[in-house]
Design a protein around this motif. Structure first.
Motif, PDB file in Angstrom:
ATOM      1  N   LEU A   1      51.542  -7.704  18.627  1.00 17.85           N
ATOM      2  CA  LEU A   1      52.821  -7.529  17.941  1.00 17.85           C
ATOM      3  C   LEU A   1      53.486  -6.220  18.357  1.00 17.85           C
ATOM      4  O   LEU A   1      54.689  -6.176  18.656  1.00 17.85           O
ATOM      5  N   ALA A   2      52.712  -5.146  18.367  1.00 18.74           N
ATOM      6  CA  ALA A   2      53.262  -3.833  18.711  1.00 18.74           C
ATOM      7  C   ALA A   2      53.768  -3.810  20.150  1.00 18.74           C
ATOM      8  O   ALA A   2      54.857  -3.283  20.434  1.00 18.74           O
ATOM      9  N   THR A   3      53.007  -4.403  21.058  1.00 16.76           N
ATOM     10  CA  THR A   3      53.414  -4.411  22.463  1.00 16.76           C
ATOM     11  C   THR A   3      54.710  -5.183  22.653  1.00 16.76           C
ATOM     12  O   THR A   3      55.651  -4.702  23.311  1.00 16.76           O
ATOM     13  N   SER A   4      54.781  -6.373  22.077  1.00 19.09           N
ATOM     14  CA  SER A   4      56.000  -7.172  22.234  1.00 19.09           C
ATOM     15  C   SER A   4      57.186  -6.510  21.554  1.00 19.09           C
ATOM     16  O   SER A   4      58.318  -6.576  22.051  1.00 19.09           O
ATOM     17  N   PHE A   5      56.948  -5.831  20.422  1.00 17.73           N
ATOM     18  CA  PHE A   5      58.050  -5.177  19.718  1.00 17.73           C
ATOM     19  C   PHE A   5      58.617  -4.015  20.538  1.00 17.73           C
ATOM     20  O   PHE A   5      59.840  -3.802  20.561  1.00 17.73           O
ATOM     21  N   VAL A   6      57.757  -3.268  21.204  1.00 15.34           N
ATOM     22  CA  VAL A   6      58.235  -2.159  22.041  1.00 15.34           C
ATOM     23  C   VAL A   6      59.182  -2.684  23.113  1.00 15.34           C
ATOM     24  O   VAL A   6      60.265  -2.111  23.348  1.00 15.34           O
TER      25      VAL A   6
ATOM     26  N   TRP B   1      63.485  -9.965  19.409  1.00 15.36           N
ATOM     27  CA  TRP B   1      62.060  -9.929  19.092  1.00 15.36           C
ATOM     28  C   TRP B   1      61.484 -11.323  18.868  1.00 15.36           C
ATOM     29  O   TRP B   1      60.352 -11.606  19.274  1.00 15.36           O
ATOM     30  N   ILE B   2      62.253 -12.212  18.240  1.00 18.79           N
ATOM     31  CA  ILE B   2      61.773 -13.582  18.061  1.00 18.79           C
ATOM     32  C   ILE B   2      61.571 -14.245  19.426  1.00 18.79           C
ATOM     33  O   ILE B   2      60.623 -15.008  19.627  1.00 18.79           O
ATOM     34  N   ALA B   3      62.438 -13.943  20.384  1.00 11.86           N
ATOM     35  CA  ALA B   3      62.278 -14.500  21.723  1.00 11.86           C
ATOM     36  C   ALA B   3      61.066 -13.919  22.440  1.00 11.86           C
ATOM     37  O   ALA B   3      60.466 -14.569  23.287  1.00 11.86           O
ATOM     38  N   PHE B   4      60.687 -12.669  22.085  1.00 14.88           N
ATOM     39  CA  PHE B   4      59.571 -11.989  22.741  1.00 14.88           C
ATOM     40  C   PHE B   4      58.253 -12.162  21.982  1.00 14.88           C
ATOM     41  O   PHE B   4      57.193 -11.874  22.535  1.00 14.88           O
ATOM     42  N   ALA B   5      58.295 -12.585  20.714  1.00  9.46           N
ATOM     43  CA  ALA B   5      57.111 -12.598  19.852  1.00  9.46           C
ATOM     44  C   ALA B   5      55.977 -13.398  20.481  1.00  9.46           C
ATOM     45  O   ALA B   5      56.189 -14.516  20.972  1.00  9.46           O
ATOM     46  N   PRO B   6      54.739 -12.857  20.467  1.00 13.58           N
ATOM     47  CA  PRO B   6      53.621 -13.460  21.199  1.00 13.58           C
ATOM     48  C   PRO B   6      52.907 -14.578  20.456  1.00 13.58           C
ATOM     49  O   PRO B   6      51.691 -14.581  20.314  1.00 13.58           O
ATOM     50  N   GLY B   7      53.661 -15.535  19.930  1.00 10.06           N
ATOM     51  CA  GLY B   7      53.067 -16.692  19.272  1.00 10.06           C
ATOM     52  C   GLY B   7      53.143 -17.902  20.185  1.00 10.06           C
ATOM     53  O   GLY B   7      53.523 -17.802  21.349  1.00 10.06           O
ATOM     54  N   GLY B   8      52.789 -19.063  19.674  1.00 10.50           N
ATOM     55  CA  GLY B   8      52.901 -20.286  20.457  1.00 10.50           C
ATOM     56  C   GLY B   8      54.358 -20.576  20.782  1.00 10.50           C
ATOM     57  O   GLY B   8      55.253 -20.306  19.981  1.00 10.50           O
ATOM     58  N   VAL B   9      54.600 -21.123  21.949  1.00  9.88           N
ATOM     59  CA  VAL B   9      55.967 -21.387  22.392  1.00  9.88           C
ATOM     60  C   VAL B   9      56.681 -22.311  21.407  1.00  9.88           C
ATOM     61  O   VAL B   9      57.818 -22.053  20.985  1.00  9.88           O
ATOM     62  N   GLU B  10      56.004 -23.427  21.027  1.00  9.80           N
ATOM     63  CA  GLU B  10      56.659 -24.374  20.115  1.00  9.80           C
ATOM     64  C   GLU B  10      56.967 -23.714  18.771  1.00  9.80           C
ATOM     65  O   GLU B  10      58.061 -23.876  18.220  1.00  9.80           O
ATOM     66  N   ALA B  11      56.002 -22.955  18.250  1.00 15.99           N
ATOM     67  CA  ALA B  11      56.186 -22.341  16.929  1.00 15.99           C
ATOM     68  C   ALA B  11      57.289 -21.290  16.952  1.00 15.99           C
ATOM     69  O   ALA B  11      58.149 -21.255  16.072  1.00 15.99           O
ATOM     70  N   MET B  12      57.279 -20.410  17.951  1.00 21.04           N
ATOM     71  CA  MET B  12      58.284 -19.349  18.005  1.00 21.04           C
ATOM     72  C   MET B  12      59.677 -19.908  18.294  1.00 21.04           C
ATOM     73  O   MET B  12      60.679 -19.405  17.782  1.00 21.04           O
ATOM     74  N   ALA B  13      59.738 -20.962  19.111  1.00 23.85           N
ATOM     75  CA  ALA B  13      61.032 -21.604  19.344  1.00 23.85           C
ATOM     76  C   ALA B  13      61.577 -22.194  18.040  1.00 23.85           C
ATOM     77  O   ALA B  13      62.765 -22.064  17.732  1.00 23.85           O
TER      78      ALA B  13
END
Length: 339
Positions: A269-274, A291-303
């Motif tokens: 989370l910290a890395t993607s937020f930076v 940040w939502i576009a960069f967030a390190p979750g599953g592609v389907e879930a974050m989309a």
């Protein structure tokens, strides 16, 4: 026999719809997605048999992809130039997140290089599991850590985005697609996604819906957004799928790896937020959307999260497509080098 088979599905859909309706009614960010995920995960933790058949899951992901692609319009070309810097930051962010999480898992918790890399991969979970099945890394920690991070991101991302002050409370109104083109898009994309799965394409159904919908909307052949009722059902089904992931790993395994999972979530989370913050400052795009576009979750879930929060669907679609491509290139190479 059929009643026995249908009972878990019926209960899963019932819990998902109740959870989705409750959180949507109280105005919780991404309420349908998170409500369904929490309700189904809670039922699974209480040892209720929950299940979403793979083909129904694929239909939900296809619907999310079609909805994302519907945000593309014939003027997409001018957006590409404006978003090029953001896409560059995203590619670097994916690689940095992958290796930061892997280093932490190796040095703090003693995982092998392959296991640490696959457990950290920020998206395309199906591809990660396929690599693990082929004998790369240890299956259990990869599966458990991926599911923990996925569920944590789905729960944390919408409230965090809202804290940044740029998440619209209500998505901008758009004219819905007519039923005939919507049905045709879903049918063609669904079939294309199933074919893509046979070639082990990650997030195949979401990707098929996204690409097909983007092409026809970008060419002006189809206009309009996914109808709200269809979007609600797509989010609810996607949330139910996320909730059932808990049954695949079990509470005992999650408890055993809670510390490693917690540290991994914080680091990624910290890395993607930076990188999201740097991108927002450099491009003047809304931090929450980036940040939502960069967030390190599953592609389907974050989309689905980005779409449900009302962010620019074209921006979200393009960046998650870029994330899939980046991972397709980087992950197999990194796994081979780790081996």
């Amino acid at each position: 026999m059929m009643m026995t088979t249908l009972r878990p599905l019926g209960l899963t859909l019932l819990f998902a719809l109740i959870g989705a309706a409750v959180l949507t009614a109280v105005g919780f960010p991404a309420g349908a997605l998170i409500g369904a995920a929490l309700a189904v995960a809670g039922a699974a933790a209480a040892r209720v048999a929950v299940e979403i058949p793979p083909r129904l899951r694929d239909l939900a992901f296809t619907a999310i992809g079609v909805s994302l692609g519907s945000g593309v319009d014939p003027d997409i070309g001018r957006h590409l130039a404006a978003w090029s810097l953001s896409l560059g930051f995203l590619a670097v962010s994916v690689v940095a997140t992958l290796f930061a999480g892997a280093v932490v898992l190796r040095r703090m918790f003693g995982f092998s290089r392959e296991t640490a890399l696959l457990a950290t991969a920020p998206g395309t979970m199906s591809n990660v599991i396929a690599l693990a099945i082929e004998g790369r890394g240890q299956m259990e920690p990869i599966m458990v850590l991926q599911v923990m991070r996925l569920l944590a991101l789905v729960l944390l991302a919408p409230p965090m985005a809202a804290l940044f002050g740029h998440a619209p409370a209500v998505p901008p109104a758009r004219v819905p697609m007519e039923l005939a083109p919507l049905g045709a898009l879903l049918a063609v994309a669904y079939v294309a996604g199933i074919v893509g799965q046979r070639f082990r394409l990650p997030a195949a159904c979401l990707l098929a819906g996204l690409v097909l919908s983007s092409v026809v909307h970008g060419a002006g052949l189809v206009t309009g957004a996914m109808p709200q009722w269809a979007l609600f059902l797509g989010f609810t089904l996607t949330g139910a799928v996320l909730g059932t992931r808990l049954t695949a790993v079990g509470l005992g395994a999650i408890v055993r790896m809670a510390r490693a999972g917690g540290v991994l979530i914080v680091v990624t989370l910290a890395t993607s937020f930076v990188f999201a913050l740097a991108t927002a400052l450099a491009t003047h795009l809304p931090l929450a959307e980036v940040w939502i576009a960069f967030a390190p979750g599953g592609v389907e879930a974050m989309a689905a999260v980005g779409l449900s929060l009302g962010f620019d669907p074209a921006y979200i679609a393009l960046h998650h497509f870029a994330r899939i491509v980046t991972l397709l290139i980087v992950l197999p190479i990194a796994a081979r080098r780790a081996a």
